[in-house]
Design a protein around this motif. Sequence first.
Motif: not given
Length: 565
Positions: A159-162, A253-254, A259-264, A274-275
Motif C-alpha cells: 500500500e505504501d508503494a501502490v 500477490l507480492l 516469478t510471474a510473467d505479466l507479458s500476456g 507491474q507497479q
Amino acid sequence: MSNSKDDDAVAGPVPVAPVDAGPVLAADGTPLKRSLGRALRRQKGRALLLIAPLLIFVLVTFIIPIGSMLFRSVENDIVANTLPYAVQELASWDAASGELPSEAVYKAMYDDLFVATEAKKHTRLGSRLNYEQTGISSLFRQSGRKVDDLAKDAAKALEDAVPAFENGETWYALMDAGDGEGNTTLLKNTRGRIGRLNDGPASADMDFVPSAEIAALLPRTARTYTEWAIFEVTDAERVPTNRAPWELVSLALLEELKTADLSGLSGERAALLQQAQAVDFEIPSYTDTFAEIDQDWANVTAWETLQTHSAKYTAGYFLNAIDAQKTPDGFAWQPEEKQILLTLFGRTLVMSLMITGSCILLGYPVAWLLANLPASRANLLMILVLLPFWTSLLVRTSAWKVMLQSQGVINDVLVWIGLVDDADRLVMINNQFGTIVAMTHILLPFMILPMYSVMQTVPPTYLRAAKSLGATNWTAFWRVYFPQSIPGIGAGSILVFILSIGYYITPEIVGGTKGVFISNRIAYHISSSLNWGLAAALGSILLAVVLVLYWCYDRIVGIDNVKLG
C-alpha cells in the motif's frame, strides 16, 4: 359262470377322467388368490399408516440423534477441513525420518492457519488435537495471535508503494471476472471450504466470480481473495466490493509477482500488477517465520500429531476409550497414570451385577408378599413400593449421602447402641459401598414390579397340591413355585442391570473417586471437556457390551422366557 362281484373286485374302481376346473374366482371375476393378496396388502398398508406417526417420531427424536452422536466416535474432519492445504502437503512427509517438513508444508500451513484464525476456528482445532497431545491447544492459540504479522508487513509495503491497493474497489476490479464467466471451479471449491469453516453452506447470493486469467497467473492470490470474498458474504454478511481484503492476499500477490510473467496482460490490470511487481519486499522463509512464532513448530512432534490425526475418519477415539492411543507408529498404550477407562468399564459391569443381585435378594420376598397377601394389605404394601417414584431422584440420593456419612444417622445409631466405637466410625460414603446401597434403593422397585406381576399368575393350588403329595414347605417352594417365578426375575434383572449400567447422578454424589461408573466419564466429556468424540466412543462400547450380554442371556436363558405377567 363268473361272479360279477368278483369281477368288480378284481377290476377295482372305474377311473374318472380329470376335469380342468381352472382357478377359483372371486365375486368380481379375478382369481381368488390374487384378490386375497391385494386385500392383505391393503390391510397391511392401513396398519402401517396407523403406526407411521409413531415410527416417524421415534426416528426423528431417538434413532437419528443417537446415530448422529455415535457417528462422532469415528468422525474427524475438523483437521482436514480447517487445514486442507497443509494436510495435502503433509501426506508426502515421512515422519519417521526425524526431519522437519518441507518449506511447502510451512507455506500451506501459513495460509490455512491465517484463514482459520480469521474464521475463529484455530482454537477449536487446537482443542481437538489437544486430546491427542497435551499442550498443542496453546500452540494454536498463540500462533493465531502472531500469524498475521508477516502478512501485515507485506500489506503495508504494497500500500505504501501502490496506494491504489488501499481501496477495496481496486482489488475487486483486479480479481473479478467482470463478465461473470470466470474460474467457477475455484469458486465452487472455495465455497465448500468456507462453508465447512463456518458450519454452514456458503451464500448463494455471490456476485463475485474469480477471473480465470488472474487465477491462472496468480493462483494463490486468486484463491485467497476468493476465500476472503466468500467469508465476507457468509460470515460477516458484508459486501466485498469496496472492502480491502485480508493482508494474506497482499502477501500472496507480492510473492507470486516475483516469478510471474505479466507479458500476456494488457490494460489497467497489467499496469497495476507491474507497479506491484516493482515493490521491494523480502519475504522470509515460512519455516523461520513459524519458528519465530513458536519454537514448537520447529519440532516434529506437532507435525506428527497433525499428520496422524488428519484423516476424516479415525479409530483414535475408540483407542482412547480403552486407554490406548493412535501414534505415528500405530497402536500404543497410554502412560500408566492415565489408564483409568478400562478400570471404570470393569467396575461398572461388576457393580451393576452386584446391584442387580442385591435387588433380587431384597425384592423377591417383597414381591412374594405382594402376590400372596390379602388384597387390602397388598395394596398398602404396593403404595410403599411405588412411593420412591413420587420423590425426586436427587432428593433420594442426597438423603443417602446424609445417612451414610461419618456423622450421619446410621453411624450415630451404631455408636449409640455400642456396636461401633465413636473413634472408628464406618466409612460408607464416597466409595463403592455407598454407590451400591443408594442405587439398590433407587432401582429396587424396578425389580419388584416384574417379579410381582409374574408371581401373581402362579396358582396357589400348585403349592397345596405339592404339599398334599408329601413335599415340605421348602421343597414345594423350590421345586414348584420358584421355577415359575424365574421369568419375572429375568425381566427385572435385565431392567435393573441396563438402568444401573447407565446411571451417573447417584455414583457422582455418593461414589467419590472409587464408586463412579464409566457413565460419569461420558457425562464429563460431554459437558465439561467437550470431547464428544471420546464420549461417543465410550457410549458405543457400553452399548456393544450391553448387546453382547443381552445375546448371552438369550442364548443361556432365552429371552422368550422373560415375562412381565
